[in-house]
Each structure stands twice: as structure tokens, then as C-alpha cells.
Motif scaffolding. Structure first.
Motif, PDB file in Angstrom:
ATOM      1  N   LEU A 146      -5.466   2.185   0.396  1.00  0.00           N
ATOM      2  CA  LEU A 146      -5.695   3.359   1.225  1.00  0.00           C
ATOM      3  C   LEU A 146      -6.563   4.400   0.539  1.00  0.00           C
ATOM      4  O   LEU A 146      -7.121   5.266   1.197  1.00  0.00           O
ATOM      5  CB  LEU A 146      -4.356   4.013   1.582  1.00  0.00           C
ATOM      6  CG  LEU A 146      -3.359   3.122   2.330  1.00  0.00           C
ATOM      7  CD1 LEU A 146      -2.026   3.835   2.469  1.00  0.00           C
ATOM      8  CD2 LEU A 146      -3.911   2.732   3.687  1.00  0.00           C
ATOM      9  N   GLU A 169       3.641   3.247  -7.277  1.00  0.00           N
ATOM     10  CA  GLU A 169       4.377   4.121  -6.385  1.00  0.00           C
ATOM     11  C   GLU A 169       3.557   5.377  -6.135  1.00  0.00           C
ATOM     12  O   GLU A 169       3.138   6.055  -7.065  1.00  0.00           O
ATOM     13  CB  GLU A 169       5.726   4.498  -7.000  1.00  0.00           C
ATOM     14  CG  GLU A 169       6.598   5.289  -6.062  1.00  0.00           C
ATOM     15  CD  GLU A 169       7.943   5.644  -6.670  1.00  0.00           C
ATOM     16  OE1 GLU A 169       8.896   5.800  -5.899  1.00  0.00           O
ATOM     17  OE2 GLU A 169       8.029   5.787  -7.903  1.00  0.00           O
ATOM     18  N   GLU A 170       3.305   5.654  -4.879  1.00  0.00           N
ATOM     19  CA  GLU A 170       2.563   6.846  -4.485  1.00  0.00           C
ATOM     20  C   GLU A 170       3.316   7.509  -3.340  1.00  0.00           C
ATOM     21  O   GLU A 170       3.495   6.896  -2.286  1.00  0.00           O
ATOM     22  CB  GLU A 170       1.145   6.495  -4.023  1.00  0.00           C
ATOM     23  CG  GLU A 170       0.280   5.877  -5.090  1.00  0.00           C
ATOM     24  CD  GLU A 170      -0.040   6.818  -6.235  1.00  0.00           C
ATOM     25  OE1 GLU A 170      -0.100   8.043  -6.012  1.00  0.00           O
ATOM     26  OE2 GLU A 170      -0.222   6.321  -7.352  1.00  0.00           O
ATOM     27  N   SER A 186       1.813  -3.256  -8.170  1.00  0.00           N
ATOM     28  CA  SER A 186       1.924  -2.169  -7.194  1.00  0.00           C
ATOM     29  C   SER A 186       2.171  -0.864  -7.920  1.00  0.00           C
ATOM     30  O   SER A 186       2.733  -0.845  -9.019  1.00  0.00           O
ATOM     31  CB  SER A 186       3.093  -2.418  -6.235  1.00  0.00           C
ATOM     32  OG  SER A 186       2.924  -3.622  -5.554  1.00  0.00           O
ATOM     33  N   ILE A 226      -6.094   1.372  -4.454  1.00  0.00           N
ATOM     34  CA  ILE A 226      -4.762   1.050  -3.937  1.00  0.00           C
ATOM     35  C   ILE A 226      -4.799   0.866  -2.428  1.00  0.00           C
ATOM     36  O   ILE A 226      -3.852   1.189  -1.716  1.00  0.00           O
ATOM     37  CB  ILE A 226      -3.712   2.096  -4.371  1.00  0.00           C
ATOM     38  CG1 ILE A 226      -4.168   3.516  -4.029  1.00  0.00           C
ATOM     39  CG2 ILE A 226      -3.410   1.972  -5.844  1.00  0.00           C
ATOM     40  CD1 ILE A 226      -3.142   4.594  -4.319  1.00  0.00           C
ATOM     41  N   LEU A 264       6.051   5.583  -1.687  1.00  0.00           N
ATOM     42  CA  LEU A 264       5.658   4.290  -1.132  1.00  0.00           C
ATOM     43  C   LEU A 264       5.132   3.409  -2.257  1.00  0.00           C
ATOM     44  O   LEU A 264       4.474   3.883  -3.182  1.00  0.00           O
ATOM     45  CB  LEU A 264       4.557   4.451  -0.086  1.00  0.00           C
ATOM     46  CG  LEU A 264       4.893   5.231   1.173  1.00  0.00           C
ATOM     47  CD1 LEU A 264       3.634   5.424   2.005  1.00  0.00           C
ATOM     48  CD2 LEU A 264       5.957   4.502   1.978  1.00  0.00           C
ATOM     49  N   TRP A 265       5.386   2.110  -2.157  1.00  0.00           N
ATOM     50  CA  TRP A 265       4.829   1.155  -3.112  1.00  0.00           C
ATOM     51  C   TRP A 265       3.570   0.560  -2.494  1.00  0.00           C
ATOM     52  O   TRP A 265       3.633  -0.104  -1.466  1.00  0.00           O
ATOM     53  CB  TRP A 265       5.849   0.068  -3.440  1.00  0.00           C
ATOM     54  CG  TRP A 265       6.925   0.591  -4.324  1.00  0.00           C
ATOM     55  CD1 TRP A 265       8.151   1.051  -3.945  1.00  0.00           C
ATOM     56  CD2 TRP A 265       6.848   0.750  -5.736  1.00  0.00           C
ATOM     57  NE1 TRP A 265       8.841   1.484  -5.049  1.00  0.00           N
ATOM     58  CE2 TRP A 265       8.078   1.308  -6.163  1.00  0.00           C
ATOM     59  CE3 TRP A 265       5.877   0.477  -6.693  1.00  0.00           C
ATOM     60  CZ2 TRP A 265       8.345   1.593  -7.494  1.00  0.00           C
ATOM     61  CZ3 TRP A 265       6.145   0.758  -8.017  1.00  0.00           C
ATOM     62  CH2 TRP A 265       7.363   1.309  -8.408  1.00  0.00           C
ATOM     63  N   LEU A 266       2.445   0.829  -3.116  1.00  0.00           N
ATOM     64  CA  LEU A 266       1.159   0.357  -2.615  1.00  0.00           C
ATOM     65  C   LEU A 266       0.566  -0.669  -3.580  1.00  0.00           C
ATOM     66  O   LEU A 266       0.572  -0.458  -4.803  1.00  0.00           O
ATOM     67  CB  LEU A 266       0.186   1.524  -2.447  1.00  0.00           C
ATOM     68  CG  LEU A 266       0.654   2.629  -1.495  1.00  0.00           C
ATOM     69  CD1 LEU A 266      -0.315   3.797  -1.538  1.00  0.00           C
ATOM     70  CD2 LEU A 266       0.789   2.093  -0.085  1.00  0.00           C
TER      71      LEU A 266
END
Length: 163
Positions: free
Chosen positions: A125, A98-99, A96, A123, A102-104
Motif C-alpha cells: 500500500l 506491522e503498520e 511482514s 509494503i 495491521l500486518w502488511l
């Protein structure tokens, strides 16, 4: 006289085949990535072992879940799985990024054109292009020390308070 020579040559051939197969099994995960057109730094130094099936399913085992940083933070679970093909890891599980707090989950990783110097991360989205140079060398990965679980509890508490 010809029969002992034949047996000797057969024995030499068998020994060389065994040494070839044993040397290929000692290939590091980072060498495997490089041989498939991917940068070795996609996975951290803390890889314990890995398996690669005939179908291309790659399973990578780390000592423990951990965090590292490329352009943003990245989280590796203790097992990372993906389908490995040339210049691609698809169906990634256990990684994952972090963006925007949020962890995607990283779904796919692709080096479409190595000359471009870019690597593409899907990722879910969005697609994110990063410089291949960020992944030249495997990085150290530090224990997450429950950071993700603490964040998950905070978010859960926040949502429960809004009910």
C-alpha cells in the motif's frame, strides 16, 4: 619426468578449485546480503540455511516463524523467499511488518542510493524509507508464540459478529 609434474600440477589445481567452491558454499546469509549491497541485518540470526539458485531466487530457512523489531514489529515465516539482485530483494514472500495494527506483507526491499543512508520497503500500500543503520546487525528473533494467529482469530470473530 614432465608427465608426473603435470599430474601433480593438475591435482593441485583440482584441490584449489574444490577448496574455493567449498568456501563459497559456507558463506553465511548475512555475508551474502552484504556482498549484494544489502545490510546483513535484513534477516535475523536464526537463519538455519539458505539456497540461492542461478536465476537469483533466494530461499532462506529459519528454525521457526519469529518476530523482531526494527522501527515496528517484523514477522518472518519459517521460509522467506525473494529474488536477489544487487541492492534489491524483490517479490519477497514470508516477511511482514506491522503498520497501524495491521500486518502488511513486505513486497520489495531496495537500497537505491547507499550514500543516502536509507533503505526502501515496499509494503504494497505504501513505500517506507528507513535508516540503513537499523539493519547493520542481524537481530535475535523470538518465537511468535501464535501472536499472529490469535490476532487473526480476533479479527475474524469481529467480522463474523458484524454479519
Amino acid at each position: 619426468m614432465a608427465l608426473p609434474q603435470f599430474h601433480f600440477l593438475l591435482l593441485l589445481a583440482l584441490i584449489s578449485l574444490l577448496s574455493i567452491s567449498s568456501s563459497s558454499s559456507t558463506t553465511t546469509i548475512h555475508e551474502l546480503l552484504r556482498s549484494h549491497g544489502l545490510p546483513p541485518g535484513l534477516l535475523p540470526n536464526s537463519v538455519k540455511s539458505y539456497t540461492l539458485s542461478d536465476t537469483g531466487l533466494l530461499e532462506v530457512y529459519l528454525d521457526q516463524p519469529c518476530l523482531t523489531k526494527f522501527d515496528t514489529m517484523a514477522f518472518y515465516d519459517s521460509v522467506v523467499k525473494a529474488n536477489l539482485t544487487y541492492r534489491s530483494l524483490s517479490g519477497v514472500q514470508g516477511l511482514s511488518q506491522e503498520e497501524l495494527f495491521l500486518w502488511l506483507p513486505v513486497v520489495d526491499i531496495l537500497v537505491d542510493d547507499p550514500k543516502s543512508g536509507l533503505i526502501l520497503f515496499d509494503i504494497g500500500l505504501a513505500h517506507k524509507q528507513l535508516s540503513l543503520s537499523l539493519f547493520e546487525d542481524p537481530r535475535d528473533c523470538k518465537s511468535d508464540q501464535g501472536v499472529l494467529m490469535k490476532n487473526a482469530r480476533k479479527k475474524k470473530g469481529l467480522f463474523e459478529a458484524q454479519r
